[in-house]
Design a protein around this motif. Sequence first.
Motif, short mmCIF file in Angstrom:
data_model
loop_
_atom_site.label_atom_id
_atom_site.label_comp_id
_atom_site.label_asym_id
_atom_site.label_seq_id
_atom_site.Cartn_x
_atom_site.Cartn_y
_atom_site.Cartn_z
N VAL A 47 2.68 -19.16 15.88
CA VAL A 47 2.09 -17.84 16.06
C VAL A 47 1.96 -17.60 17.56
O VAL A 47 1.28 -18.35 18.25
N GLY A 48 2.64 -16.59 18.06
CA GLY A 48 2.61 -16.34 19.49
C GLY A 48 3.18 -17.51 20.28
O GLY A 48 2.75 -17.77 21.41
N GLY A 49 4.14 -18.22 19.68
CA GLY A 49 4.73 -19.38 20.34
C GLY A 49 3.89 -20.64 20.27
O GLY A 49 4.27 -21.68 20.81
N LEU A 50 2.75 -20.58 19.57
CA LEU A 50 1.84 -21.71 19.46
C LEU A 50 1.94 -22.31 18.06
O LEU A 50 2.19 -21.61 17.09
N SER A 51 1.70 -23.61 17.95
CA SER A 51 1.72 -24.28 16.66
C SER A 51 0.30 -24.69 16.28
O SER A 51 -0.61 -24.68 17.11
N PHE A 52 0.12 -25.06 15.02
CA PHE A 52 -1.19 -25.50 14.55
C PHE A 52 -1.45 -26.97 14.85
O PHE A 52 -2.41 -27.55 14.36
N ASP A 53 -0.59 -27.56 15.63
CA ASP A 53 -0.76 -28.96 16.02
C ASP A 53 -1.54 -29.03 17.32
O ASP A 53 -0.99 -29.23 18.39
N GLY A 54 -2.86 -28.81 17.20
CA GLY A 54 -3.72 -28.92 18.37
C GLY A 54 -3.96 -27.63 19.11
O GLY A 54 -4.69 -27.60 20.10
N GLN A 55 -3.35 -26.53 18.66
CA GLN A 55 -3.50 -25.25 19.36
C GLN A 55 -4.17 -24.20 18.47
O GLN A 55 -4.01 -23.00 18.68
N GLU A 56 -4.95 -24.68 17.49
CA GLU A 56 -5.55 -23.78 16.51
C GLU A 56 -6.44 -22.72 17.16
O GLU A 56 -6.39 -21.55 16.79
N ARG A 57 -7.27 -23.11 18.11
CA ARG A 57 -8.20 -22.18 18.72
C ARG A 57 -7.47 -21.03 19.40
O ARG A 57 -7.85 -19.85 19.26
N ALA A 58 -6.40 -21.34 20.09
CA ALA A 58 -5.62 -20.30 20.77
C ALA A 58 -4.95 -19.38 19.76
O ALA A 58 -4.86 -18.17 19.97
N ILE A 59 -4.51 -19.94 18.62
CA ILE A 59 -3.89 -19.12 17.59
C ILE A 59 -4.91 -18.18 16.96
O ILE A 59 -4.64 -16.99 16.75
N TYR A 60 -6.10 -18.70 16.67
CA TYR A 60 -7.11 -17.86 16.04
C TYR A 60 -7.54 -16.71 16.93
O TYR A 60 -8.01 -15.68 16.44
N ASP A 61 -7.37 -16.86 18.23
CA ASP A 61 -7.67 -15.77 19.15
C ASP A 61 -6.64 -14.65 19.06
O ASP A 61 -6.86 -13.56 19.60
N LEU A 62 -5.52 -14.92 18.38
CA LEU A 62 -4.47 -13.92 18.21
C LEU A 62 -4.55 -13.19 16.87
O LEU A 62 -3.95 -12.14 16.70
N LEU A 63 -5.31 -13.77 15.93
CA LEU A 63 -5.29 -13.28 14.55
C LEU A 63 -6.61 -12.63 14.12
O LEU A 63 -7.68 -13.10 14.49
N SER A 64 -6.49 -11.58 13.35
CA SER A 64 -7.64 -10.98 12.69
C SER A 64 -7.28 -10.78 11.23
O SER A 64 -6.18 -10.30 10.92
N TYR A 65 -8.19 -11.15 10.33
CA TYR A 65 -7.85 -11.19 8.90
C TYR A 65 -8.92 -10.48 8.08
O TYR A 65 -10.12 -10.70 8.26
N ALA A 66 -8.48 -9.63 7.17
CA ALA A 66 -9.38 -8.98 6.22
C ALA A 66 -8.93 -9.33 4.82
O ALA A 66 -7.90 -8.83 4.35
N PRO A 67 -9.66 -10.21 4.12
CA PRO A 67 -9.30 -10.53 2.74
C PRO A 67 -9.57 -9.35 1.82
O PRO A 67 -10.23 -8.38 2.20
N GLN A 68 -9.05 -9.43 0.61
CA GLN A 68 -9.23 -8.33 -0.33
C GLN A 68 -10.71 -8.08 -0.61
O GLN A 68 -11.14 -6.93 -0.73
N GLU A 69 -11.48 -9.13 -0.72
CA GLU A 69 -12.92 -9.01 -0.90
C GLU A 69 -13.60 -9.76 0.24
O GLU A 69 -13.80 -10.97 0.17
#
Length: 206
Positions: A47-69
Amino acid sequence: EKVFDSVSVSLSGSSLIALIGESGSGKSTAFDLILGFRSPDSGHITVGGLSFDGQERAIYDLLSYAPQEGFLFPGSVKDNVLLGREYNPKNFDIALEMSCLIDVIDALPAGIETVMSEDGLNFSGGQRQRISLARAIYAARPILLLDEPTSALDSETTFTFMQNLKLLSQSNLVIICTHDKEVMAICDRVFEVRAGQLIERNQPLH
């Protein structure tokens, strides 16, 4: 049992993407993979050139999520939208407008300070959904993931909200899980989850 098999896709830039498919086809799993809630058995997700292998915090700064409920807690509408973030009146009003909440808030005696009950049950289903959407929009992340964002909205509100999302997608990547053909028709690209594959449709369904 594999949900996806040898899937390769790249989404970039500012656009409005629909993710469609039968119930149980894997749409939610796709979101879980993008959000890092699940890990692929093979291959990788960036995500944004980042992987979930140790870069989770930086990835979460790129994402916003609204679940159905979305989760709503006892507290003001304002606090539920902010979810601990700093209050910026201008950005807050933009989030309310984008999520079609302005008229709802204006009709409340205490406005954004109106207190919500547990799970927001003193509000209608459509109003609760819009509050969750406002929360995701207020986060102002470059990638917005929305799971069935119009499922509790009437047709008029759905139309207005999708026009707002179209505007938002001019500067953000917006990905929507949906069954709504009218929503699909507004999107720039439509991907169908089917038989373990992610297939791009040439034209949205009408």
